[in-house]
Design a protein around this motif. Structure first.
Motif, short mmCIF file in Angstrom:
data_model
loop_
_atom_site.label_atom_id
_atom_site.label_comp_id
_atom_site.label_asym_id
_atom_site.label_seq_id
_atom_site.Cartn_x
_atom_site.Cartn_y
_atom_site.Cartn_z
N GLY B 145 0.84 -1.19 0.00
CA GLY B 145 0.00 0.00 0.00
C GLY B 145 0.87 1.24 0.00
O GLY B 145 2.10 1.13 0.03
N PRO B 146 0.25 2.42 -0.01
CA PRO B 146 1.02 3.67 0.02
C PRO B 146 1.70 3.83 1.37
O PRO B 146 1.30 3.19 2.35
N PRO B 147 2.74 4.70 1.45
CA PRO B 147 3.42 4.91 2.74
C PRO B 147 2.44 5.40 3.81
O PRO B 147 1.49 6.12 3.50
N VAL B 148 2.69 5.00 5.04
CA VAL B 148 1.82 5.35 6.16
C VAL B 148 2.59 6.26 7.11
O VAL B 148 3.77 6.01 7.39
N LEU B 151 4.02 8.93 13.40
CA LEU B 151 4.69 9.95 14.22
C LEU B 151 5.73 10.73 13.41
O LEU B 151 6.87 10.93 13.83
N GLY B 152 5.34 11.10 12.19
CA GLY B 152 6.23 11.91 11.36
C GLY B 152 7.20 11.10 10.50
O GLY B 152 7.94 11.66 9.71
N HIS B 153 7.20 9.80 10.68
CA HIS B 153 8.06 8.95 9.85
C HIS B 153 7.22 8.25 8.80
O HIS B 153 6.06 7.92 9.04
N SER B 154 7.84 8.03 7.65
CA SER B 154 7.12 7.33 6.58
C SER B 154 7.34 5.83 6.72
O SER B 154 8.47 5.35 6.66
N ALA B 155 6.28 5.11 6.93
CA ALA B 155 6.40 3.66 7.13
C ALA B 155 5.88 2.91 5.91
O ALA B 155 4.88 3.30 5.31
N TRP B 174 9.56 1.02 9.57
CA TRP B 174 10.10 2.36 9.37
C TRP B 174 11.41 2.54 10.13
O TRP B 174 11.78 1.71 10.96
N GLN B 175 12.09 3.62 9.81
CA GLN B 175 13.40 3.90 10.38
C GLN B 175 13.29 5.18 11.22
O GLN B 175 12.73 6.18 10.75
N ASP B 176 13.80 5.14 12.44
CA ASP B 176 13.81 6.33 13.28
C ASP B 176 15.25 6.51 13.77
O ASP B 176 15.67 5.86 14.72
N GLY B 177 15.99 7.40 13.10
CA GLY B 177 17.42 7.52 13.41
C GLY B 177 18.11 6.22 13.07
O GLY B 177 17.96 5.71 11.97
N GLN B 201 -2.38 1.73 14.69
CA GLN B 201 -2.68 2.34 15.99
C GLN B 201 -1.60 2.01 17.02
O GLN B 201 -1.20 2.87 17.81
N VAL B 202 -1.12 0.76 16.99
CA VAL B 202 -0.04 0.38 17.91
C VAL B 202 1.22 1.18 17.60
O VAL B 202 1.87 1.73 18.50
N ALA B 203 1.53 1.29 16.30
CA ALA B 203 2.75 2.01 15.89
C ALA B 203 2.70 3.47 16.33
O ALA B 203 3.68 4.02 16.84
N ARG B 204 1.54 4.10 16.17
CA ARG B 204 1.43 5.52 16.52
C ARG B 204 1.42 5.74 18.03
O ARG B 204 1.60 6.86 18.50
N GLY B 205 1.23 4.66 18.79
CA GLY B 205 1.22 4.79 20.26
C GLY B 205 2.57 4.45 20.89
O GLY B 205 2.69 4.43 22.11
#
Lengths: 169, 326
Positions: B145-148, B151-155, B174-177, B201-205
């Motif tokens: 699917g398209p990127p999600v 929290l400001g990161h493209s997953a 996704w990559q965070d640092g 929802q889990v990822a955003r929490g």
């Protein structure tokens, strides 16, 4: 026999065996791939075995039994092209009983499942199954007996299937 | 007869076996990769041999000195996931599975709901501090699917549906640092998209707060200078400081043997229970049915490396503490 000749001759049967073990064509392919890559490294030892085919089957079985949960996602590389995959079997094509049986088989502990596959798919006797599983003949008998009891019991009572989690953990 | 049903069922499933030509291709592509890795592993082992050969006379104080592999209390290492979830499906967690591979920099926590969370079976959190190893023989999967936004990161989102089992799974990556994060949700018997909605929802929490992970199986003793490389729900592995993973010679691994009925080898006694100790060409395995399985690879290159004696292994097995019911 060379490794390549063995692949050409025996790979389809190994893939079928792995499918029955894992219950999942994608995982079956991963298990056989990993096994055969290792078998290539030790091919002389495989050739020296009394029954090379059984030796390889034992390797496939051990790879399956040691497979850790989440392996597919760990190994999958999220880039590039999608390889072609076979269509997923339609449960409607199977009889309801056999479909249910397949699902119950998937829920068995891995060693019991392996014993059932070796007995009823590969048609091996107790001694040969013990050789593949690396255990005693009496253990094989008890594994198969417990597996059949579970399969029968579930079928008679119509117990809903529980999702199989972590049995390879 | 169930025997006949089983045989017919297997025959019925045969056409769904994977394609042999494609698998042959994957095997042949995987061989050089495996060979290269094996060479690297042997090179590391050879270096370890040389280092040990140099170090042993110094550390052991000569032939009359104490054994280098004398067992000592295993260190109380804390294993933590770098992030903490603030939202999970509202349901009783029937089981929490942990797998922290410290050597590879991978931490996994898997919450099992047993289907009690509105059809959500499980949620898996995974973090990694090392870039993924790209194996050309692996299956390749593009995002579905398209990127999600997480929290400001493209997953990248990967959805997989198993129509046969009526199961869907969805992974966000996704990559965070320097941290690579993954959230995967599995659901069964629910409308399409539930797994992905749960994973999002889990990822955003997730918050940047270390979460201490459980170690239900742990060694109480270890050879001196060994470090914890893997801690999990039913596995723990320790290696010499030079070892890079639990397959390195001399690493020691313990597994829960709750359902192991019996094993091969010589009969021994561990904590008053019968165990079986087997030295094979490639490893030493001590199985105590119903309690624990301890194994260590045996190097073929130099028997001097296999410094762990049978008594050492028995003492190691006796030192393992288990807490089941996770």
């Amino acid at each position: 026999m060379t490794f390549e000749a063995y692949l050409a001759l025996r790979l389809p049967a190994l893939l079928r065996y792995a499918l029955m073990l894992t219950g999942d064509p994608h995982l079956a392919e991963d298990v056989v791939q990993e096994t055969m890559v290792r078998a290539h490294l030790h091919w002389r030892r495989v050739q020296r075995a009394d029954l090379p085919d059984r030796y390889v089957k034992r390797m496939v079985t051990n790879t399956y039994l040691g497979w850790r949960r989440g392996g597919w996602f760990r190994r999958a590389v999220p880039v590039a092209d999608v390889p072609e995959r076979e269509s997923v079997p339609d449960p409607a094509e199977s009889s309801a009983v056999r479909h249910e049986l397949w699902q119950r088989l998937t829920a068995l502990p891995p060693r019991q499942r392996a014993a059932v596959v070796l007995r009823f798919y590969e048609d091996l006797d107790d001694a040969a199954i013990a050789d593949v599983l690396g255990c005693s003949v009496s253990t094989v008998r008890s594994q198969i007996s417990r597996a059949l009891a579970t399969l029968r019991d579930g079928a008679e009572r119509g117990v809903p299937l529980t999702h199989r989690t972590g049995d390879a953990r | 007869m169930i025997d006949d049903e089983l045989r017919e069922m297997f025959t019925e499933r045969e056409p769904f076996a994977p394609d042999a030509d494609r698998t042959t291709g994957r095997i042949l592509r995987g061989i050089p990769v495996h060979r290269r890795r094996t060479r690297q592993r042997w090179a590391a082992a050879a270096l370890a041999v040389i280092a040990a050969a140099v170090a042993v006379p110094v550390l052991a104080g000569g032939a009359d000195g104490p054994r280098r592999d004398a067992l000592v209390a295993a260190g109380d290492t804390h294993v933590t996931l770098p992030v903490t979830p603030t939202w999970l499906p509202e349901a009783v967690v029937t089981r929490t599975y942990v797998d922290a591979n410290l050597a590879e920099g991978v931490w996994v926590v898997d919450y099992d709901f047993g289907g009690g969370a509105g059809g959500v079976l499980a949620v898996e959190l995974r973090t990694s501090t090392k870039p993924p190893v790209i194996d050309p023989s692996s299956a390749v999967v593009p995002p579905t699917g398209p990127p999600v936004d997480v929290l400001g990161h493209s997953a990248a989102e990967y959805e997989r549906v198993d129509e046969q089992q009526g199961e869907q799974s969805c992974q966000l990556l996704w990559q965070d640092g320097r941290l690579r994060l993954s959230v995967r949700a599995r659901a069964k018997g629910v409308t399409p998209g539930v797994a992905c909605a749960t994973a999002r929802q889990v990822a955003r929490g997730l918050v940047e707060r270390p979460m201490e992970l459980d170690r239900p199986i742990r060694f109480g003793l270890m050879p001196r200078d060994y470090v914890l490389v893997q801690a999990g729900t039913n596995i723990e592995a320790w290696c010499p400081r030079t070892g890079d993973n639990q397959h390195t010679p001399r690493c020691v691994q313990a597994r829960d043997a709750a359902s192991t009925p019996t094993a091969n080898g010589r009969r021994v006694t561990v904590r008053g229970q019968i165990g079986w100790l087997d030295r094979t060409e490639t490893e030493v395995i001590l199985v105590v049915p119903g309690y624990v399985e301890v194994r260590t690879p045996t190097p073929a290159v130099d028997p001097a490396i296999a410094a762990l004696t049978d008594d050492d292994l028995i003492r190691l097995a006796e030192s393992v503490s288990l807490r089941r019911g996770w």
